[in-house]
Design a protein around this motif. Structure first.
Motif, PDB file in Angstrom:
ATOM      1  N   VAL A  47      -7.666   6.698   0.478  1.00 17.56           N
ATOM      2  CA  VAL A  47      -7.697   5.236   0.544  1.00 17.56           C
ATOM      3  C   VAL A  47      -6.312   4.661   0.293  1.00 17.56           C
ATOM      4  O   VAL A  47      -5.787   3.897   1.103  1.00 17.56           O
ATOM      5  CB  VAL A  47      -8.701   4.662  -0.475  1.00 17.56           C
ATOM      6  CG1 VAL A  47      -8.633   3.141  -0.497  1.00 17.56           C
ATOM      7  CG2 VAL A  47     -10.112   5.129  -0.163  1.00 17.56           C
ATOM      8  N   ALA A  48      -5.707   5.024  -0.832  1.00 17.70           N
ATOM      9  CA  ALA A  48      -4.408   4.449  -1.188  1.00 17.70           C
ATOM     10  C   ALA A  48      -3.743   5.327  -2.230  1.00 17.70           C
ATOM     11  O   ALA A  48      -4.408   6.065  -2.959  1.00 17.70           O
ATOM     12  CB  ALA A  48      -4.579   3.032  -1.725  1.00 17.70           C
ATOM     13  N   SER A  49      -2.410   5.223  -2.310  1.00 18.37           N
ATOM     14  CA  SER A  49      -1.681   5.947  -3.347  1.00 18.37           C
ATOM     15  C   SER A  49      -0.426   5.182  -3.715  1.00 18.37           C
ATOM     16  O   SER A  49       0.043   4.322  -2.951  1.00 18.37           O
ATOM     17  CB  SER A  49      -1.332   7.365  -2.892  1.00 18.37           C
ATOM     18  OG  SER A  49      -0.415   7.339  -1.825  1.00 18.37           O
ATOM     19  N   GLN A  50       0.105   5.513  -4.882  1.00 21.18           N
ATOM     20  CA  GLN A  50       1.341   4.886  -5.322  1.00 21.18           C
ATOM     21  C   GLN A  50       2.190   5.907  -6.066  1.00 21.18           C
ATOM     22  O   GLN A  50       1.680   6.727  -6.826  1.00 21.18           O
ATOM     23  CB  GLN A  50       1.061   3.683  -6.218  1.00 21.18           C
ATOM     24  CG  GLN A  50       2.309   2.891  -6.583  1.00 21.18           C
ATOM     25  CD  GLN A  50       2.010   1.541  -7.186  1.00 21.18           C
ATOM     26  OE1 GLN A  50       1.026   1.375  -7.895  1.00 21.18           O
ATOM     27  NE2 GLN A  50       2.856   0.561  -6.895  1.00 21.18           N
ATOM     28  N   ARG A  51       3.471   5.826  -5.851  1.00 27.85           N
ATOM     29  CA  ARG A  51       4.417   6.736  -6.484  1.00 27.85           C
ATOM     30  C   ARG A  51       4.502   6.479  -7.988  1.00 27.85           C
ATOM     31  O   ARG A  51       4.133   5.404  -8.462  1.00 27.85           O
ATOM     32  CB  ARG A  51       5.786   6.593  -5.832  1.00 27.85           C
ATOM     33  CG  ARG A  51       5.797   6.955  -4.358  1.00 27.85           C
ATOM     34  CD  ARG A  51       7.116   6.596  -3.721  1.00 27.85           C
ATOM     35  NE  ARG A  51       8.198   7.446  -4.181  1.00 27.85           N
ATOM     36  CZ  ARG A  51       8.598   8.542  -3.555  1.00 27.85           C
ATOM     37  NH1 ARG A  51       8.002   8.918  -2.448  1.00 27.85           N
ATOM     38  NH2 ARG A  51       9.588   9.257  -4.023  1.00 27.85           N
TER      39      ARG A  51
END
Length: 118
Positions: A47-51
């Motif tokens: 769905v989504a990711s963030q560093r």
């Protein structure tokens, strides 16, 4: 690292929900954080990711413009703001962590169910 997601529930089409994932047992800033979902009868999908630095984000095409991932490194929390929800967003949502330098998300929390009715 242990993950615990919350915030699921039932909404009508066009509604909003915010999922939260509390992370413990590790150095939060060392992990990429992501959200995945499993729609009934289908494989789990990204769905989504963030560093780790709360910088660059990535989204599945199906949620771009509607979902926003964010993280608070001071609170060891990652959020998924979901707006303009559609029935096809109905799924069990999971938060996951990927240690810097790893190629896969290897730490998973129990899912939280999101149901969107038409």
């Amino acid at each position: 690292v242990q993950l615990q997601a919350s915030g699921g529930g039932s909404v009508q089409t066009g509604g909003s929900l915010r999922l939260s994932c509390a992370v413990s047992g590790g150095t939060f800033s060392s992990y990429h954080m992501g959200w995945f979902r499993r729609i009934s009868g289908r494989e789990r999908e990204f769905v989504a990711s963030q560093r780790p630095s709360a910088g660059r984000t990535s989204y599945a095409d199906s949620v771009k413009g509607r979902f926003t991932i964010s993280r608070d490194n001071a609170k060891n929390t990652v959020l998924l703001q979901m707006n303009n929800l559609k029935p096809e967003d109905t799924a069990v949502y999971y938060c996951a962590a990927r240690l810097i330098g790893s190629v896969e998300f290897s730490s998973w929390g129990p899912g939280t169910l999101v149901t969107v009715s038409s």
